[in-house]
Structure formats: structure tokens, C-alpha cells
Design a protein around this motif. Sequence first.
Motif, mmCIF file in Angstrom:
data_model
loop_
_atom_site.group_PDB
_atom_site.id
_atom_site.type_symbol
_atom_site.label_atom_id
_atom_site.label_comp_id
_atom_site.label_asym_id
_atom_site.label_seq_id
_atom_site.Cartn_x
_atom_site.Cartn_y
_atom_site.Cartn_z
ATOM 1 N N MET A 63 -27.174 15.591 -51.723
ATOM 2 C CA MET A 63 -26.409 14.540 -51.057
ATOM 3 C C MET A 63 -24.928 14.866 -51.159
ATOM 4 O O MET A 63 -24.463 15.442 -52.123
ATOM 5 C CB MET A 63 -26.738 13.200 -51.722
ATOM 6 C CG MET A 63 -26.249 12.027 -50.956
ATOM 7 S SD MET A 63 -27.163 11.895 -49.405
ATOM 8 C CE MET A 63 -26.404 10.510 -48.687
ATOM 9 N N VAL A 64 -24.188 14.456 -50.175
ATOM 10 C CA VAL A 64 -22.755 14.717 -50.107
ATOM 11 C C VAL A 64 -22.009 13.469 -50.567
ATOM 12 O O VAL A 64 -22.416 12.351 -50.277
ATOM 13 C CB VAL A 64 -22.352 15.145 -48.681
ATOM 14 C CG1 VAL A 64 -22.555 14.035 -47.691
ATOM 15 C CG2 VAL A 64 -20.947 15.658 -48.636
ATOM 16 N N SER A 65 -20.927 13.661 -51.328
ATOM 17 C CA SER A 65 -20.131 12.503 -51.732
ATOM 18 C C SER A 65 -19.109 12.207 -50.647
ATOM 19 O O SER A 65 -18.822 13.044 -49.777
ATOM 20 C CB SER A 65 -19.434 12.765 -53.065
ATOM 21 O OG SER A 65 -18.280 13.558 -52.878
ATOM 22 N N ALA A 66 -18.528 11.032 -50.686
ATOM 23 C CA ALA A 66 -17.597 10.577 -49.655
ATOM 24 C C ALA A 66 -16.389 11.505 -49.519
ATOM 25 O O ALA A 66 -15.857 11.678 -48.434
ATOM 26 C CB ALA A 66 -17.141 9.155 -49.959
ATOM 27 N N LYS A 67 -15.942 12.104 -50.611
ATOM 28 C CA LYS A 67 -14.743 12.941 -50.589
ATOM 29 C C LYS A 67 -15.036 14.407 -50.300
ATOM 30 O O LYS A 67 -14.120 15.189 -50.062
ATOM 31 C CB LYS A 67 -13.987 12.818 -51.915
ATOM 32 C CG LYS A 67 -13.521 11.411 -52.209
ATOM 33 C CD LYS A 67 -12.602 10.874 -51.131
ATOM 34 C CE LYS A 67 -12.193 9.451 -51.408
ATOM 35 N NZ LYS A 67 -11.767 8.730 -50.239
ATOM 36 N N ASP A 68 -16.307 14.811 -50.318
ATOM 37 C CA ASP A 68 -16.665 16.195 -49.977
ATOM 38 C C ASP A 68 -16.343 16.448 -48.511
ATOM 39 O O ASP A 68 -16.341 15.532 -47.690
ATOM 40 C CB ASP A 68 -18.166 16.432 -50.196
ATOM 41 C CG ASP A 68 -18.544 16.524 -51.661
ATOM 42 O OD1 ASP A 68 -17.669 16.783 -52.500
ATOM 43 O OD2 ASP A 68 -19.738 16.327 -51.959
ATOM 44 N N LEU A 69 -16.119 17.712 -48.171
ATOM 45 C CA LEU A 69 -15.938 18.054 -46.764
ATOM 46 C C LEU A 69 -17.229 17.789 -46.008
ATOM 47 O O LEU A 69 -18.320 18.054 -46.510
ATOM 48 C CB LEU A 69 -15.528 19.519 -46.612
ATOM 49 C CG LEU A 69 -14.127 19.869 -47.059
ATOM 50 C CD1 LEU A 69 -13.859 21.349 -46.809
ATOM 51 C CD2 LEU A 69 -13.077 19.015 -46.371
ATOM 52 N N CYS A 70 -17.100 17.271 -44.808
ATOM 53 C CA CYS A 70 -18.264 16.957 -43.990
ATOM 54 C C CYS A 70 -18.993 18.244 -43.602
ATOM 55 O O CYS A 70 -18.349 19.236 -43.227
ATOM 56 C CB CYS A 70 -17.810 16.206 -42.737
ATOM 57 S SG CYS A 70 -19.186 15.571 -41.771
ATOM 58 N N PRO A 71 -20.311 18.244 -43.662
ATOM 59 C CA PRO A 71 -21.075 19.430 -43.273
ATOM 60 C C PRO A 71 -20.912 19.840 -41.813
ATOM 61 O O PRO A 71 -21.231 20.966 -41.444
ATOM 62 C CB PRO A 71 -22.530 19.031 -43.543
ATOM 63 C CG PRO A 71 -22.489 17.849 -44.412
ATOM 64 C CD PRO A 71 -21.171 17.175 -44.170
ATOM 65 N N CYS A 72 -20.382 18.950 -40.958
ATOM 66 C CA CYS A 72 -20.291 19.252 -39.523
ATOM 67 C C CYS A 72 -19.303 20.364 -39.205
ATOM 68 O O CYS A 72 -19.298 20.885 -38.095
ATOM 69 C CB CYS A 72 -19.966 17.995 -38.721
ATOM 70 S SG CYS A 72 -18.216 17.564 -38.683
ATOM 71 N N GLY A 73 -18.452 20.712 -40.159
ATOM 72 C CA GLY A 73 -17.568 21.846 -39.976
ATOM 73 C C GLY A 73 -16.176 21.553 -39.455
ATOM 74 O O GLY A 73 -15.400 22.477 -39.222
ATOM 75 N N LEU A 74 -15.813 20.301 -39.266
ATOM 76 C CA LEU A 74 -14.481 19.995 -38.756
ATOM 77 C C LEU A 74 -13.408 20.015 -39.838
ATOM 78 O O LEU A 74 -12.222 19.907 -39.536
ATOM 79 C CB LEU A 74 -14.475 18.640 -38.036
ATOM 80 C CG LEU A 74 -15.204 18.614 -36.690
ATOM 81 C CD1 LEU A 74 -15.160 17.218 -36.088
ATOM 82 C CD2 LEU A 74 -14.602 19.631 -35.725
ATOM 83 N N GLY A 75 -13.809 20.106 -41.095
ATOM 84 C CA GLY A 75 -12.838 20.201 -42.183
ATOM 85 C C GLY A 75 -12.320 18.873 -42.691
ATOM 86 O O GLY A 75 -11.366 18.834 -43.455
ATOM 87 N N GLU A 76 -12.939 17.778 -42.283
ATOM 88 C CA GLU A 76 -12.531 16.442 -42.722
ATOM 89 C C GLU A 76 -13.430 15.972 -43.868
ATOM 90 O O GLU A 76 -14.580 16.405 -43.973
ATOM 91 C CB GLU A 76 -12.655 15.447 -41.563
ATOM 92 C CG GLU A 76 -11.782 15.768 -40.370
ATOM 93 C CD GLU A 76 -10.308 15.583 -40.654
ATOM 94 O OE1 GLU A 76 -9.958 14.691 -41.446
ATOM 95 O OE2 GLU A 76 -9.512 16.349 -40.095
#
Length: 129
Positions: A1-14
Amino acid sequence: MVSAKDLCPCGLGEPYDACCGPLHAGERQAATAEQLMRSRYAAFAVGDTDHLLRTWHPTTRPAELDLDPSQRWLHLEVLDRTGGGPFDTEGTVDFRARFRHDGRTRTLAEHSRFTRENGQWLYVDGDLG
């Protein structure tokens, strides 16, 4: 699972909580077909079957979806898009995604079709390439 502050897996860098997180949580909808496609890729990466099913067109949506927890999504590359903007009703997105499964890195390429109904973008289907 990804945490809220991790970079989004979609690749946009947000950060996830500023990118696909709100779409996964149902707090907002994708504005474009590409944004929906990226959120769906991210949903595969984090195991969010609810988002995947909710954003799948009812005429092509499977009754259930079982994701393989051993599959790890590594990278998304958007290759091309047609239509799919905020004022369009149809769009396509060509992408290539890398994933790791059974110890091997593999690539999935797809030409995905999307439609917008009642202001919501939905994934219709895709051709593997």
C-alpha cells in the motif's frame, strides 16, 4: 500500500494524496481520459479493485476482479492520446506499463478506449499491443 506522502504510482511525480489518491477515494473524478487511465494504473499498483470496477464501463465491466498480489507495477509510459479532453465524450490512450511477476520483468502495451457519460470518464476496453 502507498502512503499519502509517497509519490503516486501513476508517474506524474506528485504525492499520492495530491494525485490519484482523491480519485481512488471517490473525492473527485478524472477530468480527462488520460487522468483516468493513470488513476487506473495506480489502482492496479496499490490493489484498489473498487476504483477499477467503479471506473469501468458497465457494458464491459467484469462482475469481479481478482488482482494478483505478487504482481508489482513498476513504471507507466503514456505513448499517445486522442480526444479524451475535458470537453470530449470519447478518447483513447496508448500506454506501456512495466511490471514484475514470477521474478521476471514484463511489459504490457495497450490502446485503451474511454467514454465520458454524465460527466464521468469510464474505461471501455483496450487492445493489447
